[in-house]
Design a protein around this motif. Sequence first.
Motif, PDB file in Angstrom:
ATOM      1  N   ILE A 100      -4.207   3.534 -14.840  1.00 22.46           N
ATOM      2  CA  ILE A 100      -4.154   2.092 -14.567  1.00 22.46           C
ATOM      3  C   ILE A 100      -2.679   1.715 -14.469  1.00 22.46           C
ATOM      4  N   TYR A 101      -2.262   1.297 -13.269  1.00 23.54           N
ATOM      5  CA  TYR A 101      -0.864   0.934 -13.020  1.00 23.54           C
ATOM      6  C   TYR A 101      -0.773  -0.588 -12.993  1.00 23.54           C
ATOM      7  N   MET A 102       0.028  -1.169 -13.900  1.00 22.79           N
ATOM      8  CA  MET A 102       0.070  -2.620 -14.076  1.00 22.79           C
ATOM      9  C   MET A 102       1.298  -3.263 -13.439  1.00 22.79           C
ATOM     10  N   HIS A 103       1.089  -4.483 -12.940  1.00 19.42           N
ATOM     11  CA  HIS A 103       2.180  -5.266 -12.354  1.00 19.42           C
ATOM     12  C   HIS A 103       1.978  -6.736 -12.714  1.00 19.42           C
ATOM     13  N   ARG A 104       3.029  -7.402 -13.201  1.00 15.81           N
ATOM     14  CA  ARG A 104       2.962  -8.825 -13.557  1.00 15.81           C
ATOM     15  C   ARG A 104       2.829  -9.693 -12.310  1.00 15.81           C
ATOM     16  N   ILE A 105       1.796 -10.508 -12.238  1.00 15.92           N
ATOM     17  CA  ILE A 105       1.644 -11.429 -11.113  1.00 15.92           C
ATOM     18  C   ILE A 105       2.600 -12.611 -11.249  1.00 15.92           C
ATOM     19  N   THR A 106       3.185 -12.777 -12.446  1.00 13.40           N
ATOM     20  CA  THR A 106       4.146 -13.860 -12.676  1.00 13.40           C
ATOM     21  C   THR A 106       5.507 -13.574 -12.050  1.00 13.40           C
ATOM     22  N   ASP A 107       5.771 -12.329 -11.679  1.00 14.02           N
ATOM     23  CA  ASP A 107       7.044 -11.996 -11.031  1.00 14.02           C
ATOM     24  C   ASP A 107       7.062 -12.568  -9.620  1.00 14.02           C
ATOM     25  N   ASN A 108       8.099 -13.338  -9.289  1.00 16.38           N
ATOM     26  CA  ASN A 108       8.136 -13.961  -7.960  1.00 16.38           C
ATOM     27  C   ASN A 108       8.621 -13.013  -6.875  1.00 16.38           C
ATOM     28  N   LYS A 109       9.079 -11.831  -7.272  1.00 16.88           N
ATOM     29  CA  LYS A 109       9.424 -10.801  -6.302  1.00 16.88           C
ATOM     30  C   LYS A 109       9.331  -9.440  -6.975  1.00 16.88           C
ATOM     31  N   VAL A 110       9.236  -8.403  -6.180  1.00 17.72           N
ATOM     32  CA  VAL A 110       9.210  -7.043  -6.719  1.00 17.72           C
ATOM     33  C   VAL A 110      10.654  -6.607  -6.916  1.00 17.72           C
ATOM     34  N   SER A 111      11.064  -6.471  -8.165  1.00 22.51           N
ATOM     35  CA  SER A 111      12.456  -6.151  -8.481  1.00 22.51           C
ATOM     36  C   SER A 111      12.802  -4.719  -8.090  1.00 22.51           C
ATOM     37  N   GLY A 112      14.104  -4.464  -8.072  1.00 15.68           N
ATOM     38  CA  GLY A 112      14.552  -3.099  -7.804  1.00 15.68           C
ATOM     39  C   GLY A 112      14.042  -2.134  -8.861  1.00 15.68           C
ATOM     40  N   THR A 113      13.968  -2.601 -10.114  1.00 19.40           N
ATOM     41  CA  THR A 113      13.448  -1.774 -11.195  1.00 19.40           C
ATOM     42  C   THR A 113      11.992  -1.407 -10.948  1.00 19.40           C
ATOM     43  N   ALA A 114      11.187  -2.405 -10.538  1.00 19.80           N
ATOM     44  CA  ALA A 114       9.762  -2.150 -10.276  1.00 19.80           C
ATOM     45  C   ALA A 114       9.584  -1.187  -9.108  1.00 19.80           C
ATOM     46  N   GLN A 115      10.432  -1.313  -8.086  1.00 11.18           N
ATOM     47  CA  GLN A 115      10.349  -0.389  -6.947  1.00 11.18           C
ATOM     48  C   GLN A 115      10.727   1.025  -7.368  1.00 11.18           C
TER      49      GLN A 115
END
Length: 328
Positions: A100-115
Motif C-alpha cells: 500500500i503506497y500512500m500519498h497525502r491529498i492535502t499536498d498541493n503539489k508533488v514535491s521533489g522528495t515525493a518524486q
Amino acid sequence: MTAFQENIDSSMILIMGVTGVGKSYFINQLAAGSVTEGKGLKSETETCQAVRVGVGRNQVAVVDTPGFDDTTRPEVDIVGDIVEFLCTQYELGIPLKGIIYMHRITDNKVSGTAQRYMEIFRCLCGDSIMSNVILLTTMWGELKDEAVGFGRERELRKDFWNDLESKGAEVRQFDGTRAMAEALVCRLMRNGNVVLSIQEELVEQGKRLEETKVGCLIVPRLKNNIHEIGAKIEELERLICDSEKGLPGEEQSRLETERETLWIQRQRQIAQLEKLQRRPGREIATKIENEKRKQTWKDRVALFASFLGLVLTTTVNVILPLAGVISF
C-alpha cells in the motif's frame, strides 16, 4: 501460549510513503496504539515496524516502513534497512502479498522528495508486481473543499500514476476508518504472492547493492555530492593559502573550520558509497543458515524476528482474531 508461539506462518503487506503521510496511523487502525505516530515533520518510524493480525484463519504482518525523506538518517541507511528486511523475508519464504503506497491529498503539489521516493519505490518493486499495489490517497478529512482533492487526484493519476495504473496498480481513497484499513488488507490478502525486483537482484542474482536498479539511482547522486564537496574543499584550501599572506587571523580560522566541516561531510558521503558495495542477499542467506543450525524454530516469523533482533509482544487492544504486535 501466544499467537507467535503457535505453528502459524504469517504473510506480509508493506505500507510505504513519505514521512507524515499516515502510515503509522493506518497501522494503528488495525491495532490501536501499536506504533508511534509522529505529530510534526520528524519521522517517528526509523526502522520497519509491523502489526501481526488475524484475517479469518490467516495471519498477516502489516509493515510500517520508514520514509526516504527521514529527517535524521541518510538515504542509503534507510534503503539498507528495508533491503535487509526484504531479503530476510524472501530467504525465509514468508509470502509477500502486496504494497500500500500512500500519498497525502492535502499536498498541493508533488514535491521533489515525493518524486524521488516514487523513483526508489519503483526500483525496489519493479513494474511487474503493480497488480499487487494499492496507491492510496490519505487525509481527505483535512480538506476544506473535497473538490480540490478530486482535482489533485486527477492530476496524480494523469501525470504521476498513469503508468503504474496501466501496469495494474489500483487507486483508492482512504477515509481514515478501521473498517477500510481492514478491507484494504483483505483485498491484498486475496492476491497471489509477489517477489520484488530488489529481491530477485540481491538474492537470486547475488548482485551488489550498487549494481541494482535502486543502487544505480543512488550512486550518481552520491558521487556528484562527493565531487562538489571536494571542489569546495580545494577552493577553501586556496583561500587559506592566500590568507596566510595577509588576511586577518579570524578569517583564516573561519575558513579552516569550514574546510574541516566539509571534509567530514565528504567522508560520510564516501562511507555511504562504500555501503552500497555489499551483497546483502548472500550475507543474509549465510546468517539465516547459521541461525537455523543453532535452534529449532516453530514458525518462520519467529525466526525472522530473532534474526533481525526484534522483540515479540502481544497487543492489549485486539481488534481481529489472534492479533499481535511485532516491534521492529
